[in-house]
Enzyme design. Sequence first.
Site, PDB file in Angstrom:
ATOM      1  N   ASP A 159      -2.735  -1.455  -3.693  1.00 24.86           N
ATOM      2  CA  ASP A 159      -3.847  -0.526  -3.537  1.00 24.86           C
ATOM      3  C   ASP A 159      -4.051   0.401  -4.728  1.00 24.86           C
ATOM      4  O   ASP A 159      -5.174   0.706  -5.077  1.00 24.86           O
ATOM      5  CB  ASP A 159      -3.715   0.285  -2.240  1.00 24.86           C
ATOM      6  N   SER A 215       0.843  -1.190   0.000  1.00 26.57           N
ATOM      7  CA  SER A 215       0.000   0.000   0.000  1.00 26.57           C
ATOM      8  C   SER A 215       0.880   1.241   0.000  1.00 26.57           C
ATOM      9  O   SER A 215       1.999   1.222   0.518  1.00 26.57           O
ATOM     10  CB  SER A 215      -0.905   0.017   1.231  1.00 26.57           C
ATOM     11  N   HIS A 216       0.367   2.310  -0.551  1.00 27.76           N
ATOM     12  CA  HIS A 216       1.052   3.595  -0.469  1.00 27.76           C
ATOM     13  C   HIS A 216       1.136   4.062   0.984  1.00 27.76           C
ATOM     14  O   HIS A 216       1.998   4.844   1.323  1.00 27.76           O
ATOM     15  CB  HIS A 216       0.330   4.635  -1.328  1.00 27.76           C
ATOM     16  N   SER A 217       0.240   3.592   1.819  1.00 27.03           N
ATOM     17  CA  SER A 217       0.212   3.952   3.229  1.00 27.03           C
ATOM     18  C   SER A 217       0.719   2.787   4.076  1.00 27.03           C
ATOM     19  O   SER A 217       0.128   1.708   4.057  1.00 27.03           O
ATOM     20  CB  SER A 217      -1.220   4.296   3.652  1.00 27.03           C
TER      21      SER A 217
END
Length: 132
Positions: free
Chosen positions: A73, A14-16
């Site tokens: 994501d 995920s980017h997060s």
Amino acid sequence: MNNNGANVGIVIVSHSPLIARGTADMVRQMVGDSVPLAWCGGNAEGGLGTNARDILRAITTAWSEAGVAVFVDLGGAETNSEMAIEMLEPARARRVLICNAPIVEGAVMAAAEASGGAALVRVVATAEELSP
């Protein structure tokens, strides 16, 4: 069923980092330690992003002879995952698939399928059934 006794590994990208870690926590709570699992997310500065080297490390951590299913994501995570797979030796690269599925629901459903010993293509198909 896979025929080597190992369960398919799951990688969450995920980017997060919070989303990646939280999704991995959900997977672990659902299937325990029966499935190899790794996650990565965020950039070197602690912001949003992904990079191929971190994804490669996650694939290596979750490696299973039964293969690895990668959940992403956004588009950049998919592109970087493809780059990470290309960094693997060809025999391993053939056993890593990126899933076109919602990251949380897909990872949880795939892990449940993997925990029962399903083959990589079945694990991915189960997750991808959730796609619109």
